[in-house]
Design a protein around this motif. Structure first.
Motif, PDB file in Angstrom:
ATOM      1  N   THR A   3     -10.005  -2.146   2.047  1.00 11.34           N
ATOM      2  CA  THR A   3      -9.056  -1.130   1.608  1.00 11.34           C
ATOM      3  C   THR A   3      -9.301  -0.876   0.130  1.00 11.34           C
ATOM      4  O   THR A   3      -9.344  -1.812  -0.659  1.00 11.34           O
TER       5      THR A   3
ATOM      6  N   CYS B  68      -7.836   0.885  -3.122  1.00 10.57           N
ATOM      7  CA  CYS B  68      -6.541   1.383  -3.598  1.00 10.57           C
ATOM      8  C   CYS B  68      -6.585   1.751  -5.073  1.00 10.57           C
ATOM      9  O   CYS B  68      -7.286   1.108  -5.852  1.00 10.57           O
ATOM     10  N   THR B  69      -5.775   2.724  -5.433  1.00 14.50           N
ATOM     11  CA  THR B  69      -5.661   3.096  -6.839  1.00 14.50           C
ATOM     12  C   THR B  69      -4.931   2.012  -7.633  1.00 14.50           C
ATOM     13  O   THR B  69      -5.017   1.986  -8.851  1.00 14.50           O
ATOM     14  N   SER B  70      -4.230   1.108  -6.952  1.00 16.57           N
ATOM     15  CA  SER B  70      -3.578   0.005  -7.665  1.00 16.57           C
ATOM     16  C   SER B  70      -4.608  -1.036  -8.133  1.00 16.57           C
ATOM     17  O   SER B  70      -4.346  -1.807  -9.045  1.00 16.57           O
ATOM     18  N   GLU B  71      -5.785  -1.044  -7.511  1.00 20.37           N
ATOM     19  CA  GLU B  71      -6.843  -1.986  -7.893  1.00 20.37           C
ATOM     20  C   GLU B  71      -7.900  -1.326  -8.785  1.00 20.37           C
ATOM     21  O   GLU B  71      -8.440  -1.954  -9.678  1.00 20.37           O
TER      22      GLU B  71
ATOM     23  N   CYS C 162      -7.330   7.712  -3.529  1.00 18.99           N
ATOM     24  CA  CYS C 162      -7.925   6.922  -2.455  1.00 18.99           C
ATOM     25  C   CYS C 162      -7.140   7.158  -1.175  1.00 18.99           C
ATOM     26  O   CYS C 162      -5.915   7.054  -1.171  1.00 18.99           O
TER      27      CYS C 162
ATOM     28  N   ASP D 131      -2.602   5.448   0.963  1.00 18.87           N
ATOM     29  CA  ASP D 131      -3.675   4.468   0.983  1.00 18.87           C
ATOM     30  C   ASP D 131      -4.056   4.033   2.385  1.00 18.87           C
ATOM     31  O   ASP D 131      -5.126   3.512   2.601  1.00 18.87           O
ATOM     32  N   ARG D 132      -3.172   4.188   3.375  1.00 18.06           N
ATOM     33  CA  ARG D 132      -3.463   3.688   4.717  1.00 18.06           C
ATOM     34  C   ARG D 132      -2.852   4.620   5.754  1.00 18.06           C
ATOM     35  O   ARG D 132      -1.646   4.753   5.842  1.00 18.06           O
TER      36      ARG D 132
ATOM     37  N   TRP E  63     -16.169  -0.625  -2.413  1.00 15.30           N
ATOM     38  CA  TRP E  63     -15.233  -1.521  -3.097  1.00 15.30           C
ATOM     39  C   TRP E  63     -15.986  -2.399  -4.107  1.00 15.30           C
ATOM     40  O   TRP E  63     -15.545  -2.566  -5.243  1.00 15.30           O
TER      41      TRP E  63
ATOM     42  N   ASN F 139      -7.362   5.861   2.866  1.00 13.63           N
ATOM     43  CA  ASN F 139      -7.995   4.950   3.816  1.00 13.63           C
ATOM     44  C   ASN F 139      -7.467   5.267   5.207  1.00 13.63           C
ATOM     45  O   ASN F 139      -6.260   5.192   5.451  1.00 13.63           O
TER      46      ASN F 139
ATOM     47  N   LEU G 286       0.831  -1.204   0.000  1.00 10.47           N
ATOM     48  CA  LEU G 286       0.000   0.000   0.000  1.00 10.47           C
ATOM     49  C   LEU G 286       0.860   1.246   0.000  1.00 10.47           C
ATOM     50  O   LEU G 286       1.870   1.329   0.689  1.00 10.47           O
ATOM     51  N   ASP G 287       0.446   2.201  -0.762  1.00  5.74           N
ATOM     52  CA  ASP G 287       1.072   3.504  -0.762  1.00  5.74           C
ATOM     53  C   ASP G 287       0.741   4.183   0.565  1.00  5.74           C
ATOM     54  O   ASP G 287      -0.276   3.915   1.179  1.00  5.74           O
TER      55      ASP G 287
END
Length: 190
Positions: free
Chosen positions: A170, A172-175, A181, A6-7, A146, A183, A2-3
């Motif tokens: 979570t 995420c922009t990776s998903e 995003c 992101d968290r 989500w 979180n 996670l970036d």
């Protein structure tokens, strides 16, 4: 992985209080309370939010007001995730809400997910092609968001920013290709 955006962890004590909404947005609200909404957000921006479990319709006004205050008193539209509870003392309804949230975590699409997809698409239409939607999701609302993201087109996601807190998922922009995003979690969130 996670970036960092992101968290973000929050102290546990803060998330145990009944004033969760106020705690999360209090600092931002205080720092921006005298700023006009037009200076905080781009012109064609819409704020939306979806709740977690145990929110009766009468519980929607307080968080909506706090979110509005945090963003310069702009209008906030909510997508109510209905509770099985009939009153605040309805523990059986609370358990049913928890069971439904668990099925969402397993990927089950329900009418609440479809309602959120429609709500987000309506918000995107309202802001136009060059506009932006900032969507706030709490707890089970994060899981519903989500799941809704799986039904949105990539070009729709790119015009939505997500702020999730106490999320059971979570985002995420990776998903998903959301514009951004964030979180927020407590140290004791699963």
């Amino acid at each position: 992985m996670l970036d960092m955006m992101d968290r973000i962890a929050l102290p546990t004590r803060a998330l145990c209080s009944n004033n969760l909404w106020r705690f999360l947005l209090f600092g931002f609200a205080i720092s921006t309370s005298r700023v006009e909404a037009s200076k905080l957000l781009p012109r064609r921006t819409k704020l939306t939010w979806v709740n977690g479990i145990a929110h009766l319709p009468e519980h929607m006004d307080d968080p909506t007001y706090v979110i509005s205050a945090a963003f310069g008193n702009v209008k906030v539209d909510f997508c109510h995730n209905p509770s099985a509870m009939t009153s605040e003392a309805d523990y059986i309804g609370f358990v049913k809400d928890g069971i439904q949230a668990s099925t969402h975590q397993m990927g089950r699409i329900t009418p609440e997910v479809d309602n959120l997809v429609e709500h987000l698409r309506d918000a995107l239409v309202a802001v136009g092609k060059s506009g932006r939607v900032i969507h706030i999701a709490h707890s089970q609302g994060s899981v519903i968001t989500w799941l809704a993201a799986k039904r949105l087109k990539a070009e729709e996601c790119r015009r939505i920013e997500i702020i999730s807190f106490g999320g059971a998922a979570t985002i995420c922009t990776s998903e998903f290709p959301f514009a951004r995003c964030i979180n927020y979690y407590a140290v004791n969130d699963p």
